[in-house]
Structure formats: C-alpha cells, structure tokens
Design a protein around this motif. Structure first.
Motif, PDB file in Angstrom:
ATOM      1  N   CYS A 106       0.870  -1.184   0.000  1.00 60.45           N
ATOM      2  CA  CYS A 106       0.000   0.000   0.000  1.00 60.45           C
ATOM      3  C   CYS A 106       0.903   1.229   0.000  1.00 60.45           C
ATOM      4  O   CYS A 106       0.785   2.097  -0.861  1.00 60.45           O
ATOM      5  N   ARG A 130       3.428  -1.400  -7.654  1.00 56.58           N
ATOM      6  CA  ARG A 130       2.701  -0.269  -7.083  1.00 56.58           C
ATOM      7  C   ARG A 130       3.263   0.062  -5.699  1.00 56.58           C
ATOM      8  O   ARG A 130       3.900  -0.784  -5.071  1.00 56.58           O
ATOM      9  N   LYS A 135      -0.088   9.243   0.694  1.00 58.16           N
ATOM     10  CA  LYS A 135      -1.213   8.388   1.089  1.00 58.16           C
ATOM     11  C   LYS A 135      -2.421   9.218   1.530  1.00 58.16           C
ATOM     12  O   LYS A 135      -2.300  10.050   2.431  1.00 58.16           O
ATOM     13  N   HIS A 276      -8.628  -3.173  -1.989  1.00 57.71           N
ATOM     14  CA  HIS A 276      -9.487  -2.137  -1.412  1.00 57.71           C
ATOM     15  C   HIS A 276     -10.956  -2.510  -1.576  1.00 57.71           C
ATOM     16  O   HIS A 276     -11.803  -2.076  -0.807  1.00 57.71           O
ATOM     17  N   GLU A 302      -2.536  -5.569  -3.335  1.00 58.82           N
ATOM     18  CA  GLU A 302      -1.567  -5.105  -2.336  1.00 58.82           C
ATOM     19  C   GLU A 302      -0.843  -6.313  -1.729  1.00 58.82           C
ATOM     20  O   GLU A 302      -1.482  -7.296  -1.323  1.00 58.82           O
ATOM     21  N   ASP A 313      -2.942  -0.434   5.546  1.00 56.08           N
ATOM     22  CA  ASP A 313      -3.700  -1.493   4.861  1.00 56.08           C
ATOM     23  C   ASP A 313      -3.151  -2.916   5.046  1.00 56.08           C
ATOM     24  O   ASP A 313      -3.337  -3.775   4.160  1.00 56.08           O
ATOM     25  N   GLN A 316      -5.445  -6.123   4.481  1.00 53.60           N
ATOM     26  CA  GLN A 316      -5.895  -6.573   3.152  1.00 53.60           C
ATOM     27  C   GLN A 316      -4.746  -7.023   2.250  1.00 53.60           C
ATOM     28  O   GLN A 316      -4.967  -7.401   1.105  1.00 53.60           O
TER      29      GLN A 316
HETATM   30 MN    MN Z   1      -3.990   0.826   0.230  1.00 54.86          MN
END
Ligand code: MN
Ligand code: PEP
Length: 341
Positions: A106, A130, A135, A276, A302, A313, A316
């Motif tokens: 993330c 990524r 953020k 997400h 992620e 994050d 997730q």
């Molecule tokens: Mn994120």
C-alpha cells in the motif's frame, strides 16, 4: 459527432475533412477499422450543428454521440484501446490479450522492503510495481506517506528490478514531481472528481490509472476519464476498487457489474482492485478471480511480507507466497476466458 466514411473513401477525403473541421476549431480523432474509417469530432454543439458534414466527399453517415462522455465512449471508438506503461522499457500493456498485474505494498516503507517485494511479485508474474508515496488517509494523524523520498525509492527499485511503476498523485502541484519518478499516475478514489488534478494529469504525457470514486456512478467515473482525454492524454486505465454500500462485512463492495458495463460503454481498459474492494486478505483471491472471469484487463493487488507490521492497509495485503499462488489461479481463469497472464 461521429462521421462514418464510405468503404471507398480515400486518404485524400480524410485529409480534407480534417483540414476543414480543424480550421473551425473542432477536434478530430480518426479511427481506422478493418472495413471503414470513422472520424470523431469534438467541439461546441453550436459549431458541430452548422457544419454540413454529410456533403463532404467520402462521408456515408453522420451521427451524434449520445453519451455525455465523448472521447471515452464506445460510440466514438469501436476498438479496445491499449495502454502501454513504462516509456522506453514497456513492461505492461493494458487492454490487449495479456492481463496487466500491478502488485506491491500500500505504502512505500523503505528501499529494502520495496526491492524484495518487487523481485517477488515480478517472479510471480506481475508486470507493474505499485506503492504509495502520498497516502490519502482518513485521519490526519495517520502516516501520510514518505513523499519525494518514497518516489526516489520507487524509481530506483523499478530500475533495479526491471518493472514499471505506478504511484498516487493527490495534488495538482505534485504532478510534475511524480512524473519525474513514476511510469504511471494513480488518481485515487477520493480524488476521482478533483477536476484540477484530472486536467493536470491530462496535460502530462504519462498513463493514468483512474480509480472509481467511493460513491460514484459509472457515468460520473467515465466523465472524469473524459476530463483527462479532453486534455489530450488518451492513456487512461480505469480501476474498479469497490463502492460504498450498506454492507459492513467488507470495507467496500467491489462492483463486478462495472466491468461489463464499462466494456459496453467505453473502449478504455478496466482493471479490478480486490484489495481495497474487500479490505480483507482472505477475500482478495475470490474477487480477483471473479474480476478476471468477468472480463477485467487486469488486477491491482496489495502485497506485503509482514502484514502485521505494514504502515497501512496490512489487513488486506497478501504475502508474496499468497500472491504467487493466486497468480497461478488467475492464469487458469484468464485462460478460460481467452486471456493470458
Ligand atoms: Mn492501500
Ligand atoms: C491505494 O491504492 O492504496 C488507495 C489509497 O486506493 P483507493 O484510492 O482506491 O482507496
């Protein structure tokens, strides 16, 4: 306005139409199909109404574009657009047979962690890295990203691992800065209708990943993409990342419907972000597989190797090992729907 040319129309006919319409301040986009050439014209309605386009040599038919978004619409361009990412060293193409797979943390947390993740996700088959340097956090007291230092790390790691990069830009004043370090801009869900930001990335010559707003309709999302194309940047990839519904079991509700709807309405590539979209690592695989089965052009996942220590994050994120397993499953699903990873 769409001008459909006769199958016998010549290049001279095309040139003539372009010269005349551009002199009137209209913008033209030529799409050459196997059978016919189609010219899309954009400009003020009053100007479009007065040009007697039907009488130009080579013209078969003239039709208005009914959708409120023009350049983005399928009426305007019938063939799927392909978006190449990576400048000189293209590592990903979205919208073709191959799926684009963007993976990484993330937030960028440091050089070593990012390099290790980049190598792992690339080995598993990802073609883009990524990682957020800016953020968008709900709380102003939460970690806001490493900023330019993070961008430097992203660029160095991308080069070292040989993978193109995507990172979020949140402020129109940072577009040039982000463009210096990353291969693609991400416009996050919270900024989908930040029209100044959309215009700014529209002027830049780098591809844009446009995430769907948290409570935005598909039409509003496509109108936001139109802002970018209207500035001359046609390299837009849409990303369905879940919308807010009454459901509380998941962070968001990933709208699988959006994939075939966007495919019907637009020529732009669309990917899904099940990280997400669900907010729970245990659900990411199912929704990634569903997205690919529904016709998405790729996924954004992620990944973090110590999710319990992630700066954002963590709940997730998949670990590299889980991501690698998922990639094998996605390859099988892709195969079943005539795509490849
Ligand atoms: Mn994120
Ligand atoms: C992200 O990609 O980390 C992110 C913040 O995404 P979104 O804008 O979809 O919430």
């Amino acid at each position: 306005m769409i001008i459909v040319l006769q199958s016998t129309a010549t290049e001279e006919n095309v040139r003539h139409i372009l010269e005349k319409t551009e002199a009137m301040g209209l913008r033209a986009n030529v799409s050459r199909g196997a059978e016919r050439t189609v010219i899309g014209l954009i400009g003020p309605e009053d100007k479009l109404q007065v040009v007697p386009l039907e009488v130009f040599p080579g013209v078969e038919r003239v039709m208005p574009v009914l959708a409120p978004y023009k350049l983005v619409s399928r009426e305007f361009k019938g063939t799927n657009s392909e978006v190449k990412v990576g400048g000189a060293g293209v590592t990903a193409v979205a919208g073709g047979k191959h799926l684009v797979v963007m993976a990484g943390p993330c937030a960028i947390e440091g050089y070593d962690m990012l390099l290790s993740l980049a190598k792992n996700v690339k080995a598993a088959g990802a073609n883009m890295l990524r990682g957020g340097a800016f953020k968008p956090r709900t709380s102003p007291y939460d970690f806001q990203g490493m900023g330019e230092e993070g961008l430097k790390i992203l660029q160095a790691v991308g080069k070292e691992a040989g993978i193109s990069t995507v990172t979020e830009v949140m402020d129109p004043r940072d577009v040039d800065l982000v463009a210096r370090y990353a291969d693609m801009f991400q416009i996050g869900a919270r900024n989908m209708q930040n029209f100044s930001l959309l215009k700014e990335v529209g002027k830049a010559r780098k591809p844009v990943l446009l995430k769907r707003g948290i409570s935005s309709t598909i039409k509003e999302w496509l109108m936001s993409a139109e802002y970018i194309l209207a500035q001359g940047n046609y390299d837009v990839i849409l990303c369905e990342r879940g919308i807010r519904t009454f459901e509380t079991e998941t962070r968001n509700t990933l709208d699988i419907n959006a994939i075939p709807v966007v495919k019907l309405k637009s020529h732009l590539p669309i990917i899904v972000d099940p990280s997400h979209g669900t907010g729970k690592a245990a659900l990411v695989g199912s929704i990634a597989r569903a997205g690919v089965a529904a016709g998405a052009d790729g996924v954004l996942i992620e990944v973090h190797d110590s999710p319990e220590e992630a700066w954002s994050d963590g709940v997730q994120c998949l670990t590299s090992a889980q991501f690698s397993k998922l990639m094998k499953e996605l390859a099988a699903v892709a195969n079943a729907v005539g795509r490849e990873i």
